[in-house]
Write a protein that holds these residues in place. Structure first.
Motif, PDB file in Angstrom:
ATOM      1  N   ARG A   1       0.823  -1.214   0.000  1.00 30.75           N
ATOM      2  CA  ARG A   1       0.000   0.000   0.000  1.00 30.75           C
ATOM      3  C   ARG A   1       0.853   1.257   0.000  1.00 30.75           C
TER       4      ARG A   1
ATOM      5  N   ARG B   1       3.267   3.209  -4.496  1.00 32.78           N
ATOM      6  CA  ARG B   1       1.910   3.595  -4.889  1.00 32.78           C
ATOM      7  C   ARG B   1       1.925   5.030  -5.410  1.00 32.78           C
TER       8      ARG B   1
ATOM      9  N   TYR C   1      -4.967   5.985  -7.402  1.00 34.42           N
ATOM     10  CA  TYR C   1      -4.510   6.691  -6.198  1.00 34.42           C
ATOM     11  C   TYR C   1      -5.496   6.507  -5.056  1.00 34.42           C
TER      12      TYR C   1
END
Length: 336
Positions: free
Chosen positions: A4, A8, A52
């Motif tokens: 995560r 990212r 996102y």
């Protein structure tokens, strides 16, 4: 690395793709009515395309902030960090904040996961102790405009407070040389933060060269493997090493034990200097000469920097504070 957090897309990526500023992206995420429909649609399309996902703190930083500070520490088993956590907790409490501690055991993957977990609990800011230096994690925090301070080390990307590590090791080497030691070795362990270890060892090598000392290869003391350590320590003693400068007090204490086991008692046969100044080293039966870090000042300054960042401009230039170390001479060093 946490899936995560690491790699990212960031708010910067969304802003670049949609052709707007970071603050505009933030306004869209918060649902601000000041954003035109066309701009909102463009930003939302960029969010979908990039996948996102703003973390909990970034979503609620302006709307709602908790009174909790996250503290990420690499090794709570090291008394130096345990003492520093206690002082940070005391300072936070005096300022109306509570702390949430996350221990990483020095593992990068766990560090990323712990940071993400703290952010999901909407901490007001983060204190990083024994930070690994992994660029992706800190770059992400900066991009998300999350208040963060690195304490006990320095990093140009964020507010930080640490000790002058080069000067600290210089104090250790100069002390050994004044006592007549000319063959020296640097001792460390895998749990010493990589950047910290590099700076301290570079300082050790530089000063040894300047003072004309013989340098042995660095000694890496693997935790919980005393037999392997004894083999390395015995070899250095047989090669004529009489002075050891350790990367931290924990490594120095392990070295004291190993020297005793291989028949090189301290300080009669070898002298040892630690680094940190943890309380345990001052016990009469240990008596470790060490380079002490100003823990109370470090905790106080670190928390002040974080609280000012929380209350102020998240995009203001980062501040680095460098504190002075102090040599404390005890019975683990003696004249050669």
């Amino acid at each position: 690395m946490s899936r995560r957090l690491a790699g990212r897309p960031t708010i910067v990526d969304v802003a670049r793709l949609s052709g707007v500023s970071k603050s505009t992206v933030s306004n869209v995420i918060r649902g601000s009515a000041t954003v035109s429909p066309g701009v909102r649609e463009r930003v939302e399309a960029a969010v979908r395309e990039l996948g996102y996902r703003p973390n909990a703190l970034a979503r609620q930083l302006v709307q709602q902030r908790t009174s909790t500070i996250g503290v990420v520490v690499g090794d709570l088993g090291n008394p130096f960090y345990a003492e520093l956590v206690k002082l940070l907790e005391r300072n936070a409490d005096a300022n109306g904040y509570t702390t949430m501690i996350a221990n990483t055991d020095g593992q990068l993957e766990r560090e990323a996961a712990r940071v993400e977990a703290l952010l999901d609990r909407r901490v007001a800011g983060l204190v990083m102790l024994q930070f690994s230096g992994e660029r992706t994690i800190l770059d992400q925090l900066v991009a998300e405009r999350i208040p963060v301070v690195v304490v006990s080390s320095t990093d140009p990307r964020v507010d930080s407070v640490g000790v002058d590590e080069s000067e600290g090791i210089a104090l250790a080497v100069q002390h050994l040389v004044r006592l007549g030691h000319r063959s020296l070795a640097y001792a460390t362990s895998p749990l010493v933060e990589e950047r910290t270890n590099r700076v301290r060892y570079d300082s050790f090598r530089t000063l040894c060269d300047e003072l004309g000392c013989l340098q042995a290869a660095p000694l890496v003391l693997a935790p919980l493997v005393p037999a392997a350590a004894d083999v390395l320590v015995r070899r250095l003693v047989e090669e004529g090493v009489t002075g050891f400068a350790a990367a931290n007090d924990v490594a120095a204490l392990a070295l004291l034990e190993s020297l005793e086991r291989v028949g090189a008692p301290v300080p009669q046969r070898a002298s040892v200097v630690g680094f940190d100044g943890i309380g345990l080293t001052g016990l009469a039966r240990i008596g470790l000469t060490t380079v002490a870090q100003p823990l109370e000042e470090m905790a106080s300054v670190g928390l002040r920097l974080l609280l000012e960042r929380i209350a102020g401009d998240p995009e203001a230039p980062p501040r680095q504070m460098l504190l002075e170390p102090r040599l404390i001479v005890r019975t683990s060093t003696a004249e050669r």
